[in-house]
Design an enzyme around this catalytic site. Sequence first.
Site, PDB file in Angstrom:
ATOM      1  N   VAL A   4       0.613  -1.123   0.090  1.00  0.00           N
ATOM      2  CA  VAL A   4       0.032   0.079  -0.203  1.00  0.00           C
ATOM      3  C   VAL A   4       0.981   1.535  -0.178  1.00  0.00           C
ATOM      4  O   VAL A   4       1.541   0.997   0.776  1.00  0.00           O
ATOM      5  CB  VAL A   4      -1.257   0.183   1.331  1.00  0.00           C
ATOM      6  CG1 VAL A   4      -1.499   1.138   1.030  1.00  0.00           C
ATOM      7  CG2 VAL A   4      -1.647  -0.907   1.032  1.00  0.00           C
ATOM      8  N   PHE A   5       0.658   2.046  -1.054  1.00  0.00           N
ATOM      9  CA  PHE A   5       1.367   3.544  -0.453  1.00  0.00           C
ATOM     10  C   PHE A   5       0.531   4.430   0.363  1.00  0.00           C
ATOM     11  O   PHE A   5      -0.486   4.719  -0.382  1.00  0.00           O
ATOM     12  CB  PHE A   5       1.708   3.835  -2.277  1.00  0.00           C
ATOM     13  CG  PHE A   5       1.915   5.258  -2.218  1.00  0.00           C
ATOM     14  CD1 PHE A   5       3.099   5.230  -2.573  1.00  0.00           C
ATOM     15  CD2 PHE A   5       1.376   6.097  -2.822  1.00  0.00           C
ATOM     16  CE1 PHE A   5       3.938   6.156  -2.491  1.00  0.00           C
ATOM     17  CE2 PHE A   5       2.021   7.338  -2.512  1.00  0.00           C
ATOM     18  CZ  PHE A   5       3.879   7.381  -2.720  1.00  0.00           C
ATOM     19  N   GLY A   6       1.209   4.998   0.831  1.00  0.00           N
ATOM     20  CA  GLY A   6       1.341   6.154   1.814  1.00  0.00           C
ATOM     21  C   GLY A   6       1.675   7.343   1.091  1.00  0.00           C
ATOM     22  O   GLY A   6       2.861   7.409   1.253  1.00  0.00           O
ATOM     23  N   TYR A   7       0.442   8.323   0.940  1.00  0.00           N
ATOM     24  CA  TYR A   7       1.610   9.978  -0.058  1.00  0.00           C
ATOM     25  C   TYR A   7       0.735  10.830   0.955  1.00  0.00           C
ATOM     26  O   TYR A   7       1.215  12.222   0.840  1.00  0.00           O
ATOM     27  CB  TYR A   7       0.955  10.263  -1.313  1.00  0.00           C
ATOM     28  CG  TYR A   7      -0.828  10.291  -1.660  1.00  0.00           C
ATOM     29  CD1 TYR A   7      -1.312  11.487  -0.931  1.00  0.00           C
ATOM     30  CD2 TYR A   7      -0.943   8.972  -1.442  1.00  0.00           C
ATOM     31  CE1 TYR A   7      -2.786  10.911  -0.722  1.00  0.00           C
ATOM     32  CE2 TYR A   7      -2.408   8.830  -1.561  1.00  0.00           C
ATOM     33  CZ  TYR A   7      -3.714  10.556  -1.707  1.00  0.00           C
ATOM     34  OH  TYR A   7      -4.580  10.027  -1.692  1.00  0.00           O
ATOM     35  N   GLY A   8      -0.195  10.970   2.412  1.00  0.00           N
ATOM     36  CA  GLY A   8      -0.475  11.612   2.738  1.00  0.00           C
ATOM     37  C   GLY A   8      -0.101  11.351   4.525  1.00  0.00           C
ATOM     38  O   GLY A   8       1.070  11.120   5.206  1.00  0.00           O
ATOM     39  N   SER A   9      -1.217  11.299   5.599  1.00  0.00           N
ATOM     40  CA  SER A   9      -1.371  10.682   6.770  1.00  0.00           C
ATOM     41  C   SER A   9      -0.550  10.157   7.266  1.00  0.00           C
ATOM     42  O   SER A   9      -0.246   9.108   8.131  1.00  0.00           O
ATOM     43  CB  SER A   9      -2.808  11.175   7.361  1.00  0.00           C
ATOM     44  OG  SER A   9      -3.779   9.883   7.164  1.00  0.00           O
ATOM     45  N   GLU A  59     -10.110   5.393   4.949  1.00  0.00           N
ATOM     46  CA  GLU A  59     -10.362   6.754   3.700  1.00  0.00           C
ATOM     47  C   GLU A  59     -11.975   6.765   2.832  1.00  0.00           C
ATOM     48  O   GLU A  59     -11.714   6.735   2.170  1.00  0.00           O
ATOM     49  CB  GLU A  59      -9.298   5.846   2.784  1.00  0.00           C
ATOM     50  CG  GLU A  59      -7.587   6.196   3.523  1.00  0.00           C
ATOM     51  CD  GLU A  59      -7.275   6.680   3.977  1.00  0.00           C
ATOM     52  OE1 GLU A  59      -7.414   8.055   3.833  1.00  0.00           O
ATOM     53  OE2 GLU A  59      -6.283   6.222   4.910  1.00  0.00           O
TER      54      GLU A  59
END
Length: 184
Positions: free
Chosen positions: A3-8, A83
């Site tokens: 899984v890619f996280g780009y915010g919190s 989300e």
Amino acid sequence: MWVFGYGSLIWKVDFPYVEKLVGYIMCYSRRFWQGSTDHRGVPGKPGRVVTLVEDPEGCVWGVAYRLPEGKEEEVKAYLDFREKGGYRTSTVVFYPKDPSIQPFNVLLYIGTCDNPNYLGPAPLEDIAEQILNAVGPSGRNTEYLFELANSLRNLVPEDADEHLFSLEKLVRQLSEAHRNLNHL
């Protein structure tokens, strides 16, 4: 499953994972265009959190998390709930910062422009004021912005996310101006 996280998800990881890698995805840009009425704002006074917009020249740095075998569906169900404010999933290619690791596919959550919490583009000053004044069940919207900016600076000093860092600077200036007004 990754899984890619780009915010919190970069700085607030509250799910199990067995490995994490810093890297980037291409053809997107990070923008504070997603409204948050469930975490960093409330109905009628939404905060702003990041989403991704398609951008042929774009590059978004973040963190990929490998989920534990046998827990993928459980973690995905949790992330689907976390989300929940109008995000869809997509699979994209992730390029690890470490060039010795081959690119691979990751699951990506994107707040799309057709969801009810999508706020879209606005003048940076308006976005900054909204972030400065928004608070929700997960805390102040400024915390979200500052944690994201600090995390990216620490993980990827070479990243020059102009939207993020310009917004951070503007919110800090506005916050200081508000403090000075309150002390008059």
